[in-house]
Design a protein around this motif. Structure first.
Motif, PDB file in Angstrom:
ATOM      1  N   LEU A 225       0.274  -1.278  -0.389  1.00  0.00           N
ATOM      2  CA  LEU A 225      -0.344   0.309  -0.077  1.00  0.00           C
ATOM      3  C   LEU A 225       1.053   1.164  -0.168  1.00  0.00           C
ATOM      4  O   LEU A 225       2.106   1.173   0.448  1.00  0.00           O
ATOM      5  N   PRO A 226       0.579   2.290  -0.348  1.00  0.00           N
ATOM      6  CA  PRO A 226       1.510   3.666  -0.434  1.00  0.00           C
ATOM      7  C   PRO A 226       1.319   3.365   0.863  1.00  0.00           C
ATOM      8  O   PRO A 226       0.931   3.529   2.323  1.00  0.00           O
ATOM      9  N   ASN A 227       3.016   4.215   1.384  1.00  0.00           N
ATOM     10  CA  ASN A 227       2.943   4.242   2.573  1.00  0.00           C
ATOM     11  C   ASN A 227       2.883   3.724   4.248  1.00  0.00           C
ATOM     12  O   ASN A 227       2.498   3.736   4.824  1.00  0.00           O
ATOM     13  N   PRO A 228       4.083   2.333   3.300  1.00  0.00           N
ATOM     14  CA  PRO A 228       3.731   1.457   4.289  1.00  0.00           C
ATOM     15  C   PRO A 228       4.337   1.671   5.632  1.00  0.00           C
ATOM     16  O   PRO A 228       5.491   1.910   5.826  1.00  0.00           O
ATOM     17  N   ARG A 229       3.595   1.219   6.691  1.00  0.00           N
ATOM     18  CA  ARG A 229       3.829   1.107   8.030  1.00  0.00           C
ATOM     19  C   ARG A 229       4.364   0.190   9.214  1.00  0.00           C
ATOM     20  O   ARG A 229       4.881  -0.194   9.941  1.00  0.00           O
ATOM     21  N   THR A 230       3.853  -0.606   8.688  1.00  0.00           N
ATOM     22  CA  THR A 230       3.545  -2.327   8.799  1.00  0.00           C
ATOM     23  C   THR A 230       3.733  -3.832   8.288  1.00  0.00           C
ATOM     24  O   THR A 230       3.283  -2.831   6.902  1.00  0.00           O
ATOM     25  N   VAL A 231       4.007  -4.895   7.841  1.00  0.00           N
ATOM     26  CA  VAL A 231       3.945  -6.049   7.061  1.00  0.00           C
ATOM     27  C   VAL A 231       2.657  -6.525   6.878  1.00  0.00           C
ATOM     28  O   VAL A 231       3.019  -6.337   5.884  1.00  0.00           O
ATOM     29  N   ARG A 232       1.895  -5.584   8.009  1.00  0.00           N
ATOM     30  CA  ARG A 232       0.284  -6.057   7.147  1.00  0.00           C
ATOM     31  C   ARG A 232       0.269  -4.701   6.164  1.00  0.00           C
ATOM     32  O   ARG A 232      -1.168  -5.298   5.764  1.00  0.00           O
ATOM     33  N   ASP A 233       0.587  -4.133   5.807  1.00  0.00           N
ATOM     34  CA  ASP A 233       0.429  -3.640   4.771  1.00  0.00           C
ATOM     35  C   ASP A 233       1.281  -4.235   3.597  1.00  0.00           C
ATOM     36  O   ASP A 233       1.575  -3.014   2.049  1.00  0.00           O
ATOM     37  N   VAL A 234       1.440  -4.853   3.405  1.00  0.00           N
ATOM     38  CA  VAL A 234       2.581  -5.544   2.663  1.00  0.00           C
ATOM     39  C   VAL A 234       1.982  -6.455   1.923  1.00  0.00           C
ATOM     40  O   VAL A 234       1.533  -7.953   2.612  1.00  0.00           O
ATOM     41  N   ALA A 235       1.441  -6.634   0.864  1.00  0.00           N
ATOM     42  CA  ALA A 235       0.714  -8.515  -0.081  1.00  0.00           C
ATOM     43  C   ALA A 235       1.920  -9.289  -0.568  1.00  0.00           C
ATOM     44  O   ALA A 235       3.067  -8.331  -1.033  1.00  0.00           O
TER      45      ALA A 235
ATOM     46  N   SER B 246      -0.099 -19.929  -2.840  1.00  0.00           N
ATOM     47  CA  SER B 246      -1.178 -19.784  -2.880  1.00  0.00           C
ATOM     48  C   SER B 246      -1.294 -17.906  -3.362  1.00  0.00           C
ATOM     49  O   SER B 246      -0.510 -17.657  -4.142  1.00  0.00           O
ATOM     50  N   TYR B 247      -3.069 -17.642  -3.519  1.00  0.00           N
ATOM     51  CA  TYR B 247      -2.810 -16.463  -3.769  1.00  0.00           C
ATOM     52  C   TYR B 247      -2.519 -15.077  -2.673  1.00  0.00           C
ATOM     53  O   TYR B 247      -2.026 -15.831  -1.753  1.00  0.00           O
ATOM     54  N   PRO B 248      -2.046 -14.348  -3.343  1.00  0.00           N
ATOM     55  CA  PRO B 248      -1.520 -13.151  -2.992  1.00  0.00           C
ATOM     56  C   PRO B 248      -2.452 -12.562  -1.370  1.00  0.00           C
ATOM     57  O   PRO B 248      -3.254 -12.457  -1.052  1.00  0.00           O
ATOM     58  N   ARG B 249      -1.558 -12.428  -0.277  1.00  0.00           N
ATOM     59  CA  ARG B 249      -2.378 -12.243   1.430  1.00  0.00           C
ATOM     60  C   ARG B 249      -2.011 -10.426   1.808  1.00  0.00           C
ATOM     61  O   ARG B 249      -0.467 -10.979   1.001  1.00  0.00           O
ATOM     62  N   PHE B 250      -2.277 -10.045   2.400  1.00  0.00           N
ATOM     63  CA  PHE B 250      -1.273  -8.979   3.409  1.00  0.00           C
ATOM     64  C   PHE B 250      -0.984  -9.857   4.238  1.00  0.00           C
ATOM     65  O   PHE B 250      -1.441 -10.780   4.806  1.00  0.00           O
ATOM     66  N   GLY B 251       0.772 -10.262   4.368  1.00  0.00           N
ATOM     67  CA  GLY B 251       1.512 -10.031   5.859  1.00  0.00           C
ATOM     68  C   GLY B 251       1.557 -11.361   5.418  1.00  0.00           C
ATOM     69  O   GLY B 251       2.295 -11.783   6.733  1.00  0.00           O
ATOM     70  N   ALA B 252       1.378 -12.416   4.148  1.00  0.00           N
ATOM     71  CA  ALA B 252       2.358 -13.170   3.881  1.00  0.00           C
ATOM     72  C   ALA B 252       3.725 -13.273   3.943  1.00  0.00           C
ATOM     73  O   ALA B 252       4.237 -14.277   4.395  1.00  0.00           O
ATOM     74  N   SER B 253       4.154 -12.122   3.842  1.00  0.00           N
ATOM     75  CA  SER B 253       5.871 -12.463   3.371  1.00  0.00           C
ATOM     76  C   SER B 253       6.575 -11.700   4.300  1.00  0.00           C
ATOM     77  O   SER B 253       7.481 -10.374   4.196  1.00  0.00           O
ATOM     78  N   TRP B 254       6.304 -12.036   5.615  1.00  0.00           N
ATOM     79  CA  TRP B 254       7.603 -11.208   6.479  1.00  0.00           C
ATOM     80  C   TRP B 254       8.830 -10.667   6.340  1.00  0.00           C
ATOM     81  O   TRP B 254       8.689  -9.327   6.100  1.00  0.00           O
ATOM     82  N   HIS B 255       9.163 -11.492   5.333  1.00  0.00           N
ATOM     83  CA  HIS B 255      10.888 -11.094   5.589  1.00  0.00           C
ATOM     84  C   HIS B 255      10.545 -10.220   4.356  1.00  0.00           C
ATOM     85  O   HIS B 255      11.446  -9.369   4.735  1.00  0.00           O
ATOM     86  N   MET B 256       9.922 -10.430   3.190  1.00  0.00           N
ATOM     87  CA  MET B 256      10.164  -9.040   1.962  1.00  0.00           C
ATOM     88  C   MET B 256       9.387  -7.655   2.767  1.00  0.00           C
ATOM     89  O   MET B 256       9.830  -6.945   2.098  1.00  0.00           O
ATOM     90  N   ALA B 257       8.416  -8.276   3.001  1.00  0.00           N
ATOM     91  CA  ALA B 257       7.578  -6.484   3.812  1.00  0.00           C
ATOM     92  C   ALA B 257       8.368  -6.299   5.059  1.00  0.00           C
ATOM     93  O   ALA B 257       8.035  -4.791   4.398  1.00  0.00           O
ATOM     94  N   ARG B 258       9.213  -6.210   5.139  1.00  0.00           N
ATOM     95  CA  ARG B 258      10.265  -6.023   6.299  1.00  0.00           C
ATOM     96  C   ARG B 258      11.167  -4.947   6.008  1.00  0.00           C
ATOM     97  O   ARG B 258      11.325  -3.666   5.920  1.00  0.00           O
TER      98      ARG B 258
END
Length: 86
Positions: free
Chosen positions: A40-50, A67-79
Motif C-alpha cells: 500500500l502507499p506509505n506502508p508502516r507495518t508488514v500488514r501493509d504489504v501483500a 498460494s494466492y497473494p494476501r497481506f502479511g504473507a511475506s514477513w521477510h520481504m515486507a519488513r
C-alpha cells in the motif's frame, strides 16, 4: 482504503499470473524459491504489504505460486519494504 487494498491485491494476482505463464522464468528462480510483494502507499507495518505465502517455486518446468497473494504473507520481504519507508 478498501479500494486501495483491492487494487494492490488485484495487481499482485495479475503479476503472479503473468509469472506463472512464462515458462522461461523458471530458469531464473533459485533453489530457495522466489517471492513478489506489493505494498500500500506509505506502508508502516508488514500488514501493509501483500505477498505470496510460501513463495513461488517451479512445478513441471513452470513458475508456480504456492498460494494466492494476501497481506502479511511475506514477513521477510515486507519488513524490507517497510524499513525503506523509514
Amino acid at each position: 482504503m478498501g479500494e486501495e487494498v483491492d487494487r494492490v491485491l488485484g495487481n499482485l494476482v495479475r503479476a503472479v499470473g503473468m509469472l506463472e505463464g512464462c515458462p522461461e522464468l523458471s530458469m531464473l528462480i533459485p533453489e530457495v524459491r522466489s517471492n513478489i510483494v506489493y505494498a500500500l502507499p506509505n506502508p508502516r507495518t508488514v500488514r501493509d504489504v501483500a505477498g505470496v505465502e510460501g513463495r513461488i517455486t517451479v512445478v513441471n518446468g513452470r513458475p508456480k505460486a504456492s498460494s494466492y497473494p494476501r497481506f502479511g504473507a511475506s514477513w521477510h520481504m515486507a519488513r524490507l519494504i517497510v524499513e525503506e519507508q523509514v
